[in-house]
Enzyme design. Structure first.
Site, mmCIF file in Angstrom:
data_model
loop_
_atom_site.group_PDB
_atom_site.id
_atom_site.type_symbol
_atom_site.label_atom_id
_atom_site.label_comp_id
_atom_site.label_asym_id
_atom_site.label_seq_id
_atom_site.Cartn_x
_atom_site.Cartn_y
_atom_site.Cartn_z
ATOM 1 N N TYR A 169 0.831 -1.276 -0.155
ATOM 2 C CA TYR A 169 -0.121 0.125 -0.063
ATOM 3 C C TYR A 169 0.885 1.165 -0.016
ATOM 4 O O TYR A 169 1.826 1.338 0.742
ATOM 5 C CB TYR A 169 -0.972 0.049 1.293
ATOM 6 C CG TYR A 169 -2.475 -0.178 1.059
ATOM 7 C CD1 TYR A 169 -2.905 0.943 0.323
ATOM 8 C CD2 TYR A 169 -3.206 -1.042 1.182
ATOM 9 C CE1 TYR A 169 -4.312 0.951 -0.265
ATOM 10 C CE2 TYR A 169 -4.581 -1.203 0.796
ATOM 11 C CZ TYR A 169 -5.172 -0.014 0.021
ATOM 12 O OH TYR A 169 -6.344 0.011 -0.193
ATOM 13 N N GLU A 172 -0.496 5.007 -0.659
ATOM 14 C CA GLU A 172 -1.365 6.030 -0.778
ATOM 15 C C GLU A 172 -0.263 7.369 -0.630
ATOM 16 O O GLU A 172 0.234 7.669 0.296
ATOM 17 C CB GLU A 172 -2.531 6.304 0.264
ATOM 18 C CG GLU A 172 -3.723 5.498 -0.112
ATOM 19 C CD GLU A 172 -4.723 5.523 0.762
ATOM 20 O OE1 GLU A 172 -4.578 6.301 1.842
ATOM 21 O OE2 GLU A 172 -5.848 4.838 0.731
ATOM 22 N N ASP A 224 -5.026 13.057 -26.150
ATOM 23 C CA ASP A 224 -5.015 11.517 -25.482
ATOM 24 C C ASP A 224 -4.355 10.724 -26.430
ATOM 25 O O ASP A 224 -4.781 10.609 -27.530
ATOM 26 C CB ASP A 224 -6.386 11.263 -25.317
ATOM 27 C CG ASP A 224 -6.558 9.565 -24.938
ATOM 28 O OD1 ASP A 224 -5.671 8.947 -25.111
ATOM 29 O OD2 ASP A 224 -7.599 9.389 -24.731
ATOM 30 N N THR A 246 -2.403 5.435 -22.378
ATOM 31 C CA THR A 246 -2.654 3.964 -21.525
ATOM 32 C C THR A 246 -1.207 3.707 -21.808
ATOM 33 O O THR A 246 -0.324 4.168 -22.630
ATOM 34 C CB THR A 246 -3.539 3.015 -22.397
ATOM 35 O OG1 THR A 246 -3.134 2.934 -23.809
ATOM 36 C CG2 THR A 246 -5.015 3.486 -22.249
ATOM 37 N N LYS A 295 -0.681 -0.259 -24.848
ATOM 38 C CA LYS A 295 -0.921 -0.474 -26.423
ATOM 39 C C LYS A 295 0.118 -0.451 -27.183
ATOM 40 O O LYS A 295 1.173 -1.241 -27.023
ATOM 41 C CB LYS A 295 -1.913 0.625 -26.889
ATOM 42 C CG LYS A 295 -3.422 0.652 -26.105
ATOM 43 C CD LYS A 295 -4.231 1.416 -26.666
ATOM 44 C CE LYS A 295 -5.507 1.069 -26.039
ATOM 45 N NZ LYS A 295 -6.076 2.096 -25.060
ATOM 46 N N ARG A 354 -0.788 -3.167 -18.532
ATOM 47 C CA ARG A 354 -2.254 -2.314 -18.139
ATOM 48 C C ARG A 354 -2.256 -1.264 -17.572
ATOM 49 O O ARG A 354 -2.071 -1.395 -16.163
ATOM 50 C CB ARG A 354 -3.321 -3.657 -17.938
ATOM 51 C CG ARG A 354 -4.600 -3.003 -18.342
ATOM 52 C CD ARG A 354 -5.614 -4.248 -18.742
ATOM 53 N NE ARG A 354 -5.136 -4.757 -19.720
ATOM 54 C CZ ARG A 354 -5.444 -4.454 -20.923
ATOM 55 N NH1 ARG A 354 -6.249 -3.462 -21.150
ATOM 56 N NH2 ARG A 354 -4.970 -5.152 -22.086
HETATM 57 N N1 PLP Z 1 -8.154 6.899 -24.819
HETATM 58 C C1 PLP Z 1 -8.100 6.188 -25.983
HETATM 59 C C2 PLP Z 1 -7.985 7.015 -27.378
HETATM 60 C C3 PLP Z 1 -8.351 4.746 -26.055
HETATM 61 O O1 PLP Z 1 -8.302 4.196 -27.194
HETATM 62 C C4 PLP Z 1 -8.606 4.157 -24.890
HETATM 63 C C5 PLP Z 1 -8.776 2.763 -24.864
HETATM 64 O O2 PLP Z 1 -9.157 2.127 -25.875
HETATM 65 C C6 PLP Z 1 -8.815 4.908 -23.654
HETATM 66 C C7 PLP Z 1 -8.362 6.032 -23.644
HETATM 67 C C8 PLP Z 1 -9.075 4.077 -22.368
HETATM 68 O O3 PLP Z 1 -8.016 3.191 -21.920
HETATM 69 P P1 PLP Z 1 -8.579 2.145 -20.694
HETATM 70 O O4 PLP Z 1 -8.990 1.096 -21.648
HETATM 71 O O5 PLP Z 1 -7.224 1.652 -20.242
HETATM 72 O O6 PLP Z 1 -9.373 3.050 -19.754
#
Ligand code: PLP
Length: 441
Positions: free
Chosen positions: A71, A73, A217, A243, A246, A252
């Site tokens: 843990y 936090e 993103d 993320t 990928k 993950r």
């Molecule tokens: N943002 C984009 C562009 C994504 O393609 C994804 C997942 O496919 C996410 C955010 C969300 O990721 P997670 O599945 O880890 O919540």
């Protein structure tokens, strides 16, 4: 000194001490079997889901390490728990490496997922009821960019932009018009199924005209950005989220970065705002992933991902398929199978039987529902991790074509399945082919 004989729990066969070291196959044969089957599938099928990859054994073993027990936090040096000296070292390494990899001022490595990375940004930059602009889901956007089924669409006023109907490229004019009309607090740019590069400088200037912040993103492109084969939005964005599992090929999880001026607020919103204890095993594994991604070898890998996607796209086009946006700059292609007289749902099922795992996907202006779709999204990150190159991509396009053209004919699928198996044996991933998980009696 205490020994097991003097401990009634240990002596009585309770689940303590050495009894915790029993292998999964003995403790839980049912879950062992699911892991065994998934292992076998990942080893013997072509994983071409654009958002999936094979993390290295170094990453996987860190995920499975005792860091999971801790843990912590808070943040390094400022924890609400004792005994954090070693996880502090791991999280500090992860932060430093993320900053170096993406050339950002601040990084928070704690988000459990990409969605939570985005949630952290929204909570740091917005008030409920504020306006965000995001890409429409059927045009490639993500649920967390304001879809009505997501918290992001429920808490905020959402306006969307999409792609141009003719070019299928992001429509910056529409984004600018929407921004002018609706005066958003934040423009979200990024996508799950957009095969082209994004002009982040242009998004910045659209945002500046209306005083909006920019969230880029890069969940899908992070590995390509890290390797310099996709533009880095960091100089143009207030926040960058991603993320780690990928194209970046880590565990993950999520990662969120920002300019220094937002750092304190962002950290406060990730913890304690939306999360509790960080997953230290995954944070340590993110550090390993970032180190791998900083290497020259990773750059070559990322370049090959794109080369392979282009080769696959060309081979599909040569076999008569229409590609959304007429090609790709990235790790994925979007194939319009509606034009070839089938749905995405059918194509996905037929190909899976033949050993090619891809997913159905809406294409821009799709007339089919998201459960049916007219498109297939096909990605090259995982097959490239196996070491495959352009020659194999042409072979794969041929298999895909044979299966789709035959509308999933049983005999053809069987034939392709066995050829896929052969290719997978020729390009093994990890040592799985050498040390398969034995089937239990
Ligand atoms: N943002 C984009 C562009 C994504 O393609 C994804 C997942 O496919 C996410 C955010 C969300 O990721 P997670 O599945 O880890 O919540």
């Amino acid at each position: 000194m205490a020994n097991h004989d003097s401990n009634p729990a240990a002596a009585g066969g309770a689940l303590v001490g050495a009894a915790l070291s029993r292998p999964l196959s003995q403790v839980d044969p049912e879950i062992y079997e699911t892991v065994r089957l998934e292992t076998d599938k990942q080893a013997t099928k072509l994983v071409m889901i654009a958002s999936e990859n094979y993390a290295s054994e170094a990453v996987l073993s860190t995920c499975a390490s005792v860091m999971s027990n801790k843990y912590a936090e808070g943040y390094p040096g400022k924890r609400y728990y004792g005994g954090c000296e070693f996880v502090d070292m791991a999280e500090t390494l992860a932060i430093d490496r993320a900053k170096q990899l993406f050339n950002v001022e601040h990084a928070n490595v704690q988000p459990h997922s990409g969605t939570q990375a985005n949630m952290g940004v929204y909570f740091a930059a917005l008030q409920p009821g504020d306006t965000i602009i995001g890409m429409e889901l059927p045009h490639g956007g993500h649920l967390s960019h304001g879809h009505k089924m997501s918290f992001s669409g429920q808490l905020f006023n959402v306006v969307t932009y999409g792609v141009n109907k003719d070019t299928e490229l992001l429509d910056y004019d529409e984004m600018a018009a929407q921004a002018k009309e609706h005066k958003p607090q934040i423009i979200v740019v990024g996508a799950s199924a957009y095969p082209r590069t994004i002009d982040f400088a242009r998004v910045r200037s659209i945002a500046d005209e209306v005083g909006a912040k920019v969230l880029a993103d890069i969940a899908h492109w992070a590995g390509l950005v890290a390797a310099g084969v996709y533009p880095n939005p960091a100089p143009h964005a207030d926040f960058v989220s991603t993320t780690t599992h990928k194209t970046l090929r880590g565990p993950r999880g999520g990662l969120v970065m920002c300019k220094e001026e937002y750092a304190k607020e962002l950290d406060r919103k990730v913890f304690p705002g939306i999360q509790g204890g960080p997953f230290m095993h995954l944070i340590a594994a993110k550090a390993v992933c970032f180190l791998e991604a900083l290497s020259d070898g990773f750059k070559l890998y990322a370049e090959q991902i794109v080369t392979n996607a282009k080769a696959l796209g060309n081979a599909m086009a040569e076999r008569g398929y229409r590609l959304v946006s007429d090609g790709t700059d990235t790790h994925l292609i979007l194939v319009d199978v509606g034009q070839a007289g089938m749905t995405g749902k059918e194509g996905e099922a037929w190909l899976d039987t033949a050993g090619v795992v891809i997913n159905k996907n809406t294409i821009p202006f799709d007339t089919n529902s998201p459960f049916v779709t007219s498109g297939l999204r096909i990605g090259t990150p995982a097959v490239t991790s196996r070491g495959m190159g352009e020659e194999q991509m042409v072979q794969i396009a041929d298999w895909i074509h044979r299966v789709l053209e035959s509308k999933g004919d049983e005999e053809i699928s069987k034939q392709v399945r066995s050829e896929v198996d052969e290719l997978c044996h020729a390009y093994p991933i990890y040592d799985w082919r050498l040390r398969e998980m034995p089937k239990l009696d």
